[in-house]
Design a protein around this motif. Structure first.
Motif, PDB file in Angstrom:
ATOM      1  N   GLY A 172      78.836 110.601  71.240  1.00  0.00           N
ATOM      2  CA  GLY A 172      79.034 109.978  69.943  1.00  0.00           C
ATOM      3  C   GLY A 172      78.061 108.839  69.689  1.00  0.00           C
ATOM      4  O   GLY A 172      77.823 108.453  68.555  1.00  0.00           O
ATOM      5  N   GLU A 173      77.477 108.302  70.762  1.00  0.00           N
ATOM      6  CA  GLU A 173      76.466 107.260  70.610  1.00  0.00           C
ATOM      7  C   GLU A 173      75.170 107.899  70.093  1.00  0.00           C
ATOM      8  O   GLU A 173      74.907 109.072  70.371  1.00  0.00           O
ATOM      9  CB  GLU A 173      76.170 106.615  71.964  1.00  0.00           C
ATOM     10  CG  GLU A 173      77.340 105.903  72.597  1.00  0.00           C
ATOM     11  CD  GLU A 173      77.206 104.401  72.465  1.00  0.00           C
ATOM     12  OE1 GLU A 173      76.102 103.891  72.675  1.00  0.00           O
ATOM     13  OE2 GLU A 173      78.208 103.745  72.110  1.00  0.00           O
ATOM     14  N   LYS A 174      74.390 107.106  69.395  1.00  0.00           N
ATOM     15  CA  LYS A 174      73.092 107.630  68.985  1.00  0.00           C
ATOM     16  C   LYS A 174      72.081 107.331  70.077  1.00  0.00           C
ATOM     17  O   LYS A 174      72.165 106.310  70.743  1.00  0.00           O
ATOM     18  CB  LYS A 174      72.632 106.912  67.704  1.00  0.00           C
ATOM     19  CG  LYS A 174      73.186 107.495  66.445  1.00  0.00           C
ATOM     20  CD  LYS A 174      72.718 106.706  65.233  1.00  0.00           C
ATOM     21  CE  LYS A 174      73.606 105.504  64.989  1.00  0.00           C
ATOM     22  NZ  LYS A 174      73.294 104.817  63.721  1.00  0.00           N
ATOM     23  N   VAL A 221      70.950  98.132  73.259  1.00  0.00           N
ATOM     24  CA  VAL A 221      70.585  97.725  71.901  1.00  0.00           C
ATOM     25  C   VAL A 221      69.426  98.604  71.445  1.00  0.00           C
ATOM     26  O   VAL A 221      68.427  98.727  72.158  1.00  0.00           O
ATOM     27  CB  VAL A 221      70.168  96.237  71.876  1.00  0.00           C
ATOM     28  CG1 VAL A 221      69.702  95.827  70.495  1.00  0.00           C
ATOM     29  CG2 VAL A 221      71.328  95.352  72.338  1.00  0.00           C
ATOM     30  N   PRO A 222      69.576  99.262  70.260  1.00  0.00           N
ATOM     31  CA  PRO A 222      68.453 100.082  69.791  1.00  0.00           C
ATOM     32  C   PRO A 222      67.199  99.219  69.678  1.00  0.00           C
ATOM     33  O   PRO A 222      67.284  98.062  69.265  1.00  0.00           O
ATOM     34  CB  PRO A 222      68.912 100.544  68.406  1.00  0.00           C
ATOM     35  CG  PRO A 222      70.378 100.340  68.368  1.00  0.00           C
ATOM     36  CD  PRO A 222      70.679  99.237  69.313  1.00  0.00           C
ATOM     37  N   PRO A 223      66.049  99.778  70.040  1.00  0.00           N
ATOM     38  CA  PRO A 223      64.818  98.953  70.071  1.00  0.00           C
ATOM     39  C   PRO A 223      64.484  98.323  68.720  1.00  0.00           C
ATOM     40  O   PRO A 223      64.021  97.185  68.664  1.00  0.00           O
ATOM     41  CB  PRO A 223      63.736  99.941  70.514  1.00  0.00           C
ATOM     42  CG  PRO A 223      64.331 101.311  70.342  1.00  0.00           C
ATOM     43  CD  PRO A 223      65.798 101.158  70.465  1.00  0.00           C
ATOM     44  N   TRP A 224      64.755  99.020  67.619  1.00  0.00           N
ATOM     45  CA  TRP A 224      64.430  98.445  66.302  1.00  0.00           C
ATOM     46  C   TRP A 224      65.376  97.294  65.981  1.00  0.00           C
ATOM     47  O   TRP A 224      65.002  96.361  65.258  1.00  0.00           O
ATOM     48  CB  TRP A 224      64.501  99.514  65.208  1.00  0.00           C
ATOM     49  CG  TRP A 224      65.859 100.119  65.034  1.00  0.00           C
ATOM     50  CD1 TRP A 224      66.325 101.258  65.624  1.00  0.00           C
ATOM     51  CD2 TRP A 224      66.940  99.600  64.249  1.00  0.00           C
ATOM     52  NE1 TRP A 224      67.624 101.484  65.255  1.00  0.00           N
ATOM     53  CE2 TRP A 224      68.028 100.481  64.407  1.00  0.00           C
ATOM     54  CE3 TRP A 224      67.095  98.487  63.427  1.00  0.00           C
ATOM     55  CZ2 TRP A 224      69.258 100.280  63.768  1.00  0.00           C
ATOM     56  CZ3 TRP A 224      68.304  98.285  62.790  1.00  0.00           C
ATOM     57  CH2 TRP A 224      69.375  99.172  62.968  1.00  0.00           C
ATOM     58  N   LYS A 225      66.604  97.351  66.523  1.00  0.00           N
ATOM     59  CA  LYS A 225      67.554  96.269  66.244  1.00  0.00           C
ATOM     60  C   LYS A 225      67.075  94.970  66.894  1.00  0.00           C
ATOM     61  O   LYS A 225      67.216  93.885  66.320  1.00  0.00           O
ATOM     62  CB  LYS A 225      68.951  96.651  66.757  1.00  0.00           C
ATOM     63  CG  LYS A 225      70.017  95.642  66.351  1.00  0.00           C
ATOM     64  CD  LYS A 225      71.403  96.041  66.839  1.00  0.00           C
ATOM     65  CE  LYS A 225      72.417  94.925  66.625  1.00  0.00           C
ATOM     66  NZ  LYS A 225      73.737  95.248  67.203  1.00  0.00           N
ATOM     67  N   THR A 228      63.616 107.172  65.452  1.00  0.00           N
ATOM     68  CA  THR A 228      64.450 108.266  64.965  1.00  0.00           C
ATOM     69  C   THR A 228      65.648 108.425  65.890  1.00  0.00           C
ATOM     70  O   THR A 228      65.502 108.373  67.110  1.00  0.00           O
ATOM     71  CB  THR A 228      63.632 109.573  64.938  1.00  0.00           C
ATOM     72  OG1 THR A 228      62.411 109.321  64.228  1.00  0.00           O
ATOM     73  CG2 THR A 228      64.381 110.688  64.223  1.00  0.00           C
ATOM     74  N   SER A 229      66.823 108.600  65.285  1.00  0.00           N
ATOM     75  CA  SER A 229      68.028 108.729  66.102  1.00  0.00           C
ATOM     76  C   SER A 229      68.440 110.183  66.225  1.00  0.00           C
ATOM     77  O   SER A 229      68.228 110.986  65.311  1.00  0.00           O
ATOM     78  CB  SER A 229      69.171 107.935  65.481  1.00  0.00           C
ATOM     79  OG  SER A 229      69.589 108.532  64.268  1.00  0.00           O
ATOM     80  N   THR A 230      69.008 110.511  67.368  1.00  0.00           N
ATOM     81  CA  THR A 230      69.672 111.801  67.517  1.00  0.00           C
ATOM     82  C   THR A 230      71.050 111.517  68.102  1.00  0.00           C
ATOM     83  O   THR A 230      71.187 110.667  68.983  1.00  0.00           O
ATOM     84  CB  THR A 230      68.896 112.733  68.470  1.00  0.00           C
ATOM     85  OG1 THR A 230      68.417 111.947  69.569  1.00  0.00           O
ATOM     86  CG2 THR A 230      67.715 113.386  67.792  1.00  0.00           C
ATOM     87  N   VAL A 268      78.978  99.934  54.471  1.00  0.00           N
ATOM     88  CA  VAL A 268      78.482  99.979  55.849  1.00  0.00           C
ATOM     89  C   VAL A 268      77.431 101.072  55.960  1.00  0.00           C
ATOM     90  O   VAL A 268      77.741 102.258  55.803  1.00  0.00           O
ATOM     91  CB  VAL A 268      79.639 100.226  56.842  1.00  0.00           C
ATOM     92  CG1 VAL A 268      79.100 100.266  58.266  1.00  0.00           C
ATOM     93  CG2 VAL A 268      80.709  99.145  56.708  1.00  0.00           C
ATOM     94  N   LEU A 269      76.197 100.655  56.187  1.00  0.00           N
ATOM     95  CA  LEU A 269      75.104 101.625  56.305  1.00  0.00           C
ATOM     96  C   LEU A 269      74.885 101.999  57.769  1.00  0.00           C
ATOM     97  O   LEU A 269      74.667 101.129  58.617  1.00  0.00           O
ATOM     98  CB  LEU A 269      73.814 101.075  55.689  1.00  0.00           C
ATOM     99  CG  LEU A 269      72.627 102.066  55.673  1.00  0.00           C
ATOM    100  CD1 LEU A 269      71.884 102.027  54.342  1.00  0.00           C
ATOM    101  CD2 LEU A 269      71.648 101.823  56.815  1.00  0.00           C
ATOM    102  N   ASP A 270      74.941 103.292  58.031  1.00  0.00           N
ATOM    103  CA  ASP A 270      74.735 103.822  59.377  1.00  0.00           C
ATOM    104  C   ASP A 270      73.289 104.329  59.466  1.00  0.00           C
ATOM    105  O   ASP A 270      72.954 105.349  58.875  1.00  0.00           O
ATOM    106  CB  ASP A 270      75.728 104.979  59.599  1.00  0.00           C
ATOM    107  CG  ASP A 270      75.674 105.502  61.026  1.00  0.00           C
ATOM    108  OD1 ASP A 270      74.953 104.930  61.857  1.00  0.00           O
ATOM    109  OD2 ASP A 270      76.371 106.507  61.303  1.00  0.00           O
ATOM    110  N   PRO A 271      72.413 103.594  60.176  1.00  0.00           N
ATOM    111  CA  PRO A 271      70.989 103.944  60.181  1.00  0.00           C
ATOM    112  C   PRO A 271      70.673 105.253  60.897  1.00  0.00           C
ATOM    113  O   PRO A 271      71.206 105.516  61.979  1.00  0.00           O
ATOM    114  CB  PRO A 271      70.333 102.780  60.938  1.00  0.00           C
ATOM    115  CG  PRO A 271      71.331 101.672  60.920  1.00  0.00           C
ATOM    116  CD  PRO A 271      72.669 102.366  60.946  1.00  0.00           C
ATOM    117  N   HIS A 272      69.840 106.072  60.281  1.00  0.00           N
ATOM    118  CA  HIS A 272      69.376 107.314  60.896  1.00  0.00           C
ATOM    119  C   HIS A 272      67.945 107.179  61.395  1.00  0.00           C
ATOM    120  O   HIS A 272      67.588 107.711  62.426  1.00  0.00           O
ATOM    121  CB  HIS A 272      69.433 108.472  59.887  1.00  0.00           C
ATOM    122  CG  HIS A 272      70.807 108.784  59.401  1.00  0.00           C
ATOM    123  ND1 HIS A 272      71.053 109.645  58.358  1.00  0.00           N
ATOM    124  CD2 HIS A 272      72.023 108.348  59.806  1.00  0.00           C
ATOM    125  CE1 HIS A 272      72.357 109.726  58.155  1.00  0.00           C
ATOM    126  NE2 HIS A 272      72.963 108.941  59.008  1.00  0.00           N
TER     127      HIS A 272
END
Lengths: 199, 199
Positions: free
Chosen positions: B188-190, B6-10, B181-183, B161-165
């Motif tokens: 294919g996963e961020k 799970v992304p930390p910001w999520k 910040t995502s890379t 559908v917003l894909d967060p960057h």
């Protein structure tokens, strides 16, 4: 002396502010600008009142924040202000005037000074802190600086003044929506027309 | 099977949603886009959950609203989401995918249908009403239409559908700010990195 007419949307906004005044966050709204990369940018800011006798909206900010470079690049902004108790939304778009210490207009410098002094001592402190948005360089807490209450605005303090062009008002309780559009009139005053639209 | 992280910001966002869940408006946020005239546009929309198993944010809207033509012109958007009880702000920027009934991807059409059926019957009614934002043509109340609960999405119904960057998180109680910040990684996963910045 002409009669000063309060724009109809301003009357609605003043009523919304009054009926939501028990909520601290009722003076917070979201300000959208365009980033230097051409993408939208959006953040919460605090309403610092209308300019005396007109419909321009005041916001205090730090000169070092990204919105300043964004507004220098593109002066257009849209406020989205949702009142959580009365279920009213105001979308207010217009142009933003950036008033920092280097401004050459004495009237504007005076407005900036007034805005500085109407903020609390605590709120003034943040303008003495480290550069907002930059990585934290030191784990040590920054020294407590207590500015002299009589000292005028510091360099980082900036007043933004949004001059509204168009307002979209939505009331989710009555399910009514109104758009207000301004046209400049010969005497420099704006005149406003309104139209009911589908919500 | 790789582990799903799970992304930390999520995680922070899910906690904020939980601690503000007693407030109806905690699922409302402001979505900024760029208007066809190149100026910023900003409105309140409702959070319709994350897409299953990822970090994409879902919003329902009417195909006939101005934001659709804006997003077709420029797919970038920034969410500003302020939680009024916990004093947390999330600024989430990314690109928006518009999924209307003409979409050629069966998976996306299924997502749109799921989003339609997860809304209340009452919320579906608005998509049968007159064109949002257009002048009201008739003073007569529109006929009450009650859609069949089993009928799928109507033409005007659109899933965004917003894909967060990138995510900027600010906590006004602890006075802490983090940027995420995502890379894109090869699979294919961020992957997300975070940094503490000055508030």
């Amino acid at each position: 002396m002409g009669t000063v007419t309060v724009p109809p949307w301003k009357q609605l906004l003043l009523s919304a502010l009054e009926s939501n005044a028990h909520l601290r966050h009722s003076s917070y709204f979201q300000l959208a600008t365009i980033g230097s990369n051409g993408r939208p940018s959006n953040r919460t800011v605090v309403f610092r009142g209308f300019q005396e006798d007109n419909d321009k909206i005041q916001i205090n900010t730090d000169c070092r924040t990204r919105k300043i470079e964004e507004l220098k690049h593109c002066p257009f902004a849209e406020i989205c202000w949702y009142f959580t108790d009365s279920w009213e939304q105001f979308r207010i778009n217009g142009t933003v005037d950036i008033i920092d210490g280097s401004n050459s207009d004495p009237t504007k410098l005076q407005q900036r000074e007034n805005s500085w002094f109407s903020g609390s001592l605590r709120s003034r402190l943040q303008y003495l802190g480290p550069n907002p948005g930059l990585p934290i360089l030191s784990e040590q807490p920054s020294k407590e600086v207590s500015p002299d209450p009589s000292t005028g605005p510091v360099e980082a303090f900036c007043l933004l003044v949004l001059d509204p062009h168009q307002v979209d008002y939505l009331n989710l309780k009555s399910n009514q929506r109104l758009t207000f559009t301004s046209t400049p009139s010969p005497n420099g005053e704006k005149s406003w027309t309104s139209e009911r639209v589908n919500p």
